[in-house]
Design a protein around this motif. Sequence first.
Motif, PDB file in Angstrom:
ATOM      1  N   LEU A   1      16.646 -31.650 -27.617  1.00 18.82           N
ATOM      2  CA  LEU A   1      17.186 -32.426 -28.834  1.00 18.82           C
ATOM      3  C   LEU A   1      18.576 -31.915 -29.399  1.00 18.82           C
ATOM      4  O   LEU A   1      19.275 -32.608 -29.429  1.00 18.82           O
ATOM      5  CB  LEU A   1      16.188 -32.089 -30.034  1.00 18.82           C
ATOM      6  CG  LEU A   1      14.907 -32.863 -30.072  1.00 18.82           C
ATOM      7  CD1 LEU A   1      14.219 -32.586 -31.217  1.00 18.82           C
ATOM      8  CD2 LEU A   1      15.352 -34.433 -30.153  1.00 18.82           C
TER       9      LEU A   1
ATOM     10  N   SER B   1       9.358 -44.976 -27.436  1.00 22.70           N
ATOM     11  CA  SER B   1       9.501 -43.435 -26.754  1.00 22.70           C
ATOM     12  C   SER B   1       8.343 -42.728 -26.157  1.00 22.70           C
ATOM     13  O   SER B   1       8.228 -42.085 -25.376  1.00 22.70           O
ATOM     14  CB  SER B   1      10.186 -42.500 -27.901  1.00 22.70           C
ATOM     15  OG  SER B   1      11.507 -43.219 -28.267  1.00 22.70           O
TER      16      SER B   1
ATOM     17  N   TYR C   1      12.438 -35.506 -35.791  1.00 26.18           N
ATOM     18  CA  TYR C   1      12.381 -36.783 -36.045  1.00 26.18           C
ATOM     19  C   TYR C   1      13.543 -37.142 -36.518  1.00 26.18           C
ATOM     20  O   TYR C   1      14.521 -38.063 -36.225  1.00 26.18           O
ATOM     21  CB  TYR C   1      11.044 -37.467 -36.880  1.00 26.18           C
ATOM     22  CG  TYR C   1      11.048 -38.842 -37.223  1.00 26.18           C
ATOM     23  CD1 TYR C   1      11.115 -39.794 -36.140  1.00 26.18           C
ATOM     24  CD2 TYR C   1      10.916 -39.223 -38.435  1.00 26.18           C
ATOM     25  CE1 TYR C   1      11.018 -40.991 -36.607  1.00 26.18           C
ATOM     26  CE2 TYR C   1      11.040 -40.635 -38.658  1.00 26.18           C
ATOM     27  CZ  TYR C   1      10.706 -41.687 -37.794  1.00 26.18           C
ATOM     28  OH  TYR C   1      10.851 -42.944 -38.015  1.00 26.18           O
TER      29      TYR C   1
ATOM     30  N   TYR D   1      10.516 -44.586 -32.086  1.00 19.30           N
ATOM     31  CA  TYR D   1      10.051 -43.206 -31.764  1.00 19.30           C
ATOM     32  C   TYR D   1       8.541 -43.261 -31.784  1.00 19.30           C
ATOM     33  O   TYR D   1       8.177 -42.508 -30.652  1.00 19.30           O
ATOM     34  CB  TYR D   1      10.534 -42.196 -32.841  1.00 19.30           C
ATOM     35  CG  TYR D   1       9.912 -40.832 -32.755  1.00 19.30           C
ATOM     36  CD1 TYR D   1      10.704 -39.746 -32.032  1.00 19.30           C
ATOM     37  CD2 TYR D   1       8.971 -40.426 -33.333  1.00 19.30           C
ATOM     38  CE1 TYR D   1      10.451 -38.576 -31.485  1.00 19.30           C
ATOM     39  CE2 TYR D   1       8.090 -38.833 -33.077  1.00 19.30           C
ATOM     40  CZ  TYR D   1       9.151 -38.356 -32.275  1.00 19.30           C
ATOM     41  OH  TYR D   1       8.714 -36.952 -31.987  1.00 19.30           O
TER      42      TYR D   1
ATOM     43  N   TYR E   1      16.525 -37.000 -34.106  1.00 18.30           N
ATOM     44  CA  TYR E   1      16.432 -38.176 -33.110  1.00 18.30           C
ATOM     45  C   TYR E   1      17.069 -39.513 -33.866  1.00 18.30           C
ATOM     46  O   TYR E   1      17.909 -40.016 -33.109  1.00 18.30           O
ATOM     47  CB  TYR E   1      14.863 -38.296 -33.055  1.00 18.30           C
ATOM     48  CG  TYR E   1      14.566 -39.649 -32.418  1.00 18.30           C
ATOM     49  CD1 TYR E   1      14.836 -40.000 -31.007  1.00 18.30           C
ATOM     50  CD2 TYR E   1      14.331 -40.859 -33.040  1.00 18.30           C
ATOM     51  CE1 TYR E   1      14.519 -41.058 -30.320  1.00 18.30           C
ATOM     52  CE2 TYR E   1      13.951 -42.238 -32.334  1.00 18.30           C
ATOM     53  CZ  TYR E   1      14.190 -42.301 -31.258  1.00 18.30           C
ATOM     54  OH  TYR E   1      13.743 -43.325 -30.567  1.00 18.30           O
TER      55      TYR E   1
END
Length: 424
Positions: free
Chosen positions: A17, A384, A350, A380, A353
């Motif tokens: 990330l 994903s 999250y 997400y 993202y």
Amino acid sequence: MANQLFIFSLSIIWLMLLYHMFLMQGGYLHYLRFAKPIKRWEKNISDTPLPSVSILIPAHNEAVVIERTLKAMLKLNYPKDKLEVIVINDNSSDGTGEIIDAYHANYPHIIPVHVAPEDGGKGKSGALNNGFKVATGEIIAVYDADNTPESMAIYYLVLAMMNDKKAGAVVGKFRVNNSQKNLLTRFINIETICFQWMAQAGRWFWFKIATIPGTNFAIRRSILDALGGWDEQALAEDTELSIRVYNQGYHVRFFPAAITWEQEPESWKVWWKQRTRWARGNQYVVLKFLLRFMKLDRKRIVFDLIYFFFTYFLFFLGVILSGAIFVTNLFVDLNLELGLIAMILWVLAYLLYITEVMIALSIEKEQMNSRNFLIVLFMYFTYSQIWLFLVMNAMFLEAKRKLFNEDVTWYKTERYDNKNSKSL
């Protein structure tokens, strides 16, 4: 033991990330700067003849899209006496060959190559190699049969290559022309924008590394001659070719001024088959070159191989492992000491993202809207996560192929007759 594995899996996830946020910063900076040298580049080559270009378009049963693509080729802003469009009719059973022949009758620089049944239908790499045999251009460009490049696309690819002698290949940007068809195409549209501005532009800005895509790129003929064309065993022939170009001492430049529009899958079944081929192809490339790392002439390639290894192996392992431990702990007390911390880290992941994706969308001005924001929030938990199962399936199929020495099977993506799709 569960705590150590959980920490390990979370570390992998956060490493990826943070790396992608770093790439996104580079991608945004590249967006701000990539167009600045265009006028200077044009002055540099004002007294230099443009090189000849051969465009290769592999076409297997592409009757519903090929005419639209050929019309786009006719609108390219490049001297016609320096341009040939080679369309490889790869053993099509529909009207693809007849359409190509009809255009050739009116436009001689559109050249059909009809592959015999015994040699055709074996995949994109084979079709490209058949087209390369008859190409005469100093520069070889590739477009998929569903692509409608903008009029300046080839010119910009060539311009960048003429001004960057170390560029073995130059790749442009692609956009989705059926992005508004349904929720799936909206997901794919967001995914492609992120890939280009994060992975392509970001890696180019920071490390001078980019990956040749399947379409909208140009490569020096001399390099293809030296490499012997495309690897016909590779399902991801574009990634495989990228590694070999770097090993020749060149780099692959990302230059988003060259734009093409392409069609994406409109059903989950078609998407699954296409993306499985991509995942299997990239796994093949990673294992092929990591196992031969000591024989590579350019060791900097390992940086890109590690990126793909993390994406298709370690990151996948981290997500599966953390998820399995978290779910197991709901039913069996594993004495996890990071319960609250893990929840906080998940929420932060999250939010990170969402931030990365929205930065990418902000570059394409019309994409920064409330609808796409809501789609990203939903994406997400759906799109994903489906990718995880897809990668798992690709690993199984690729392992089975190697174990039982199976032949490579090519899946040709289904096309749609979308006459109202966004075009030139």
